[in-house]
Design a protein around this motif. Structure first.
Motif, short mmCIF file in Angstrom:
data_model
loop_
_atom_site.label_atom_id
_atom_site.label_comp_id
_atom_site.label_asym_id
_atom_site.label_seq_id
_atom_site.Cartn_x
_atom_site.Cartn_y
_atom_site.Cartn_z
N ALA A 1 33.75 35.19 34.35
CA ALA A 1 34.36 35.92 33.24
C ALA A 1 34.15 35.18 31.91
O ALA A 1 33.90 35.81 30.87
N LEU A 2 34.23 33.85 31.94
CA LEU A 2 34.01 33.07 30.72
C LEU A 2 32.56 33.14 30.26
O LEU A 2 32.28 33.21 29.06
N TYR B 1 31.88 36.67 28.73
CA TYR B 1 32.83 37.13 27.71
C TYR B 1 32.10 37.42 26.39
O TYR B 1 31.54 36.50 25.77
N VAL C 1 36.82 40.63 34.92
CA VAL C 1 36.66 40.00 33.60
C VAL C 1 37.68 38.91 33.32
O VAL C 1 37.72 38.36 32.22
N LEU D 1 41.40 37.32 29.53
CA LEU D 1 40.27 37.92 28.81
C LEU D 1 40.33 39.44 28.84
O LEU D 1 39.82 40.11 27.94
N ARG D 2 40.95 40.00 29.85
CA ARG D 2 41.09 41.45 29.97
C ARG D 2 41.72 42.07 28.74
O ARG D 2 41.40 43.20 28.36
N TYR E 1 39.16 43.28 26.27
CA TYR E 1 38.37 44.39 26.81
C TYR E 1 39.13 45.71 26.70
O TYR E 1 38.54 46.77 26.45
#
Length: 466
Positions: A35-36, A39, A325, A329-330, A333
């Motif tokens: 995910a990182l 991103y 994700v 972090l979601r 998004y």
């Protein structure tokens, strides 16, 4: 926990659970790293607000620029969320499994006692709520005084939770749906008391507890309360049909209590909480429309925001199928994936503005569906790991009912409670009320321990007393 550590040499551990824990941790860390790497919003640096002291010290020590500070804070936050979540969900659940498996005591009796204590506290608190609905000024003063000590008023998103709630009962929970989620899982445990041998006085007391909790749930006017009550009753009727002779009498008592609670709540609501309604008949119809039929509409009540977040979670997961994700972090998004019909809703607009103004580390979108949330944050692999123990336990439960026709009070009502606890994840997080993480280890101990252990613990069926 200290007792488990002290007695660790005497406890019997299950290697399969340790394997599951390692798989969960490794898979989550892989998802986090993925995910990182992918991103796409790293250039949107937002360092508004106070930076944690430890982050600031490390940044000053190594002379980091703003982008590096942000990434340090972000990685630290993700790791912190991961470890806290793992410890207080899967970790506590495994700890409870060890306790239930190795320490001989009646788990059901303790759970039922705790439920009754909580209902008594609900009654004490909701007495003032009901008086508030009836426009007693002293009740408003009491609630205004004590609520800030129970909830941190209007700290989340600057508008939630509210100090007072005028047309829905929530008791000491943050909002009515949380009371509904708690009560929906607690009710089957209370129902089980009627099917065990007990004195007449105990039967009356248990009926009063069942009626009180049912009344409170309907008075929340929460769609979750109505939906979960329907689910509970449906499962109860299915088991009654299966064990007809041993369950029919007490099932009728439960249905009568539930009906009285429903009609009482609707009539009270009509008189004191919805004064503009014209008559009782129209009010019953309106209750059904608002709390059952409205579930299917995206325009009714908070559906536009709820379904919008769920839909966005599905789309995010679909576009990031294997690993998702990431939890924090979601939040960024979501802004790009929310559908237009949800962005028009005021609550959605406030969530979006909060994320834009404060950044993903200080604000975000709630988890409104456990399964879609896990799909978007950890992908299919993470969702599969989460669902695996649920399906394994359900398969084991129904295989027991299929091949063992003996009526087991605890097993029947545990099954109803566990299915309902999983269902709460359709409209919120299963961690919100925490029932799921308690029932999961309890179910594994009940279903997978040896037959002689079952007899030693008193889980032998309809003859058990609470």
């Amino acid at each position: 926990m200290l007792y488990v550590i002290y007695k660790r040499k005497e406890f019997k551990y299950d290697k399969k659970i340790l394997y599951y824990l390692w798989i969960s941790v490794i898979l989550y860390l892989i998802s986090l790293l993925y995910a990182l790497v992918i991103y796409p919003y790293g250039n949107e640096i937002n360092l508004t607000g106070d930076i944690p002291k430890i982050v600031a010290c490390i940044a000053n020590l190594f002379d980091f620029n703003d982008n590096q500070i942000y990434m340090l804070w972000l990685v630290g936050r993700l790791l912190r969320s991961f470890f806290i979540y793992t410890i207080f969900t899967i970790g506590i659940s495994c700890l409870l499994y060890l306790i239930f498996k190795n320490i001989k005591f009646n788990e059901f009796e303790i759970i039922i006692l705790s439920i009754k204590i909580i209902i008594l506290l609900m009654i004490l608190y909701s007495f003032w709520e009901i008086l508030y609905f009836m426009d007693f000024k002293i009740a408003k003063d009491v609630l205004t005084t004590i609520n800030p000590y129970i909830h941190t008023i209007q700290t989340n998103y600057d508008w939630w939770p509210q100090l007072l709630l005028r047309n829905q009962l929530r008791s000491f929970f943050v909002e009515p749906s949380y009371l509904a989620m708690y009560g929906a899982v607690a009710l089957p445990f209370l129902w089980s008391c009627l099917y065990a041998k007990q004195r007449k006085n105990d039967i009356v007391v248990n009926i009063l507890f069942i009626s009180a909790l049912s009344f409170f749930m309907f008075l929340t006017k929460s769609r979750m309360a109505t939906a979960f009550m329907i689910l509970n009753i449906t499962l109860l009727i299915i088991f009654t049909a299966y064990y007809y002779k041993k369950m029919i009498k007490n099932t009728c008592i439960i249905l009568i209590c539930t009906s009285i609670a429903f009609f009482g709540a609707v009539l009270f609501s009509e008189k004191y909480m919805s004064p503009n309604n014209m008559n009782a008949n129209s009010n019953f119809e309106q209750y059904i429309d608002n709390n059952v039929k409205s579930i299917a509409s995206i325009n009714e009540r908070s559906n536009g925001t709820r379904y919008g977040v769920m839909y966005a979670d599905f789309l995010i997961g679909k576009d990031n199928l294997l690993f998702g994700v990431g939890e924090v972090l979601r939040n960024r998004y979501m802004i790009d994936y929310l559908p237009d019909w949800s962005l028009e809703k005021n609550e959605t607009k406030m969530w979006v503005n909060a994320v834009k103004e404060k950044g993903i580390l200080q604000s975000g979108f709630p988890n409104l569906n456990e399964y879609l949330y896990r799909f978007s944050t950890t992908g299919l692999l993470g969702l599969s790991v989460f669902l695996f123990p649920i399906f394994l336990l359900l398969i084991r439960l129904f295989s027991i009912f299929r091949f063992n026709k003996d009526f087991n009070v605890n097993l029947v009502f545990f099954t109803i409670a566990f299915i309902t606890s999983c269902a709460t994840g359709v409209g919120d997080s299963v961690t919100r009320i925490y029932w799921f993480w308690i029932l999961l280890p309890l179910g594994y101990v009940m279903c997978f321990r040896k037959e002689n252990d079952v007899k030693d613990n008193g889980d032998t069926g309809s003859k058990q007393e609470h």
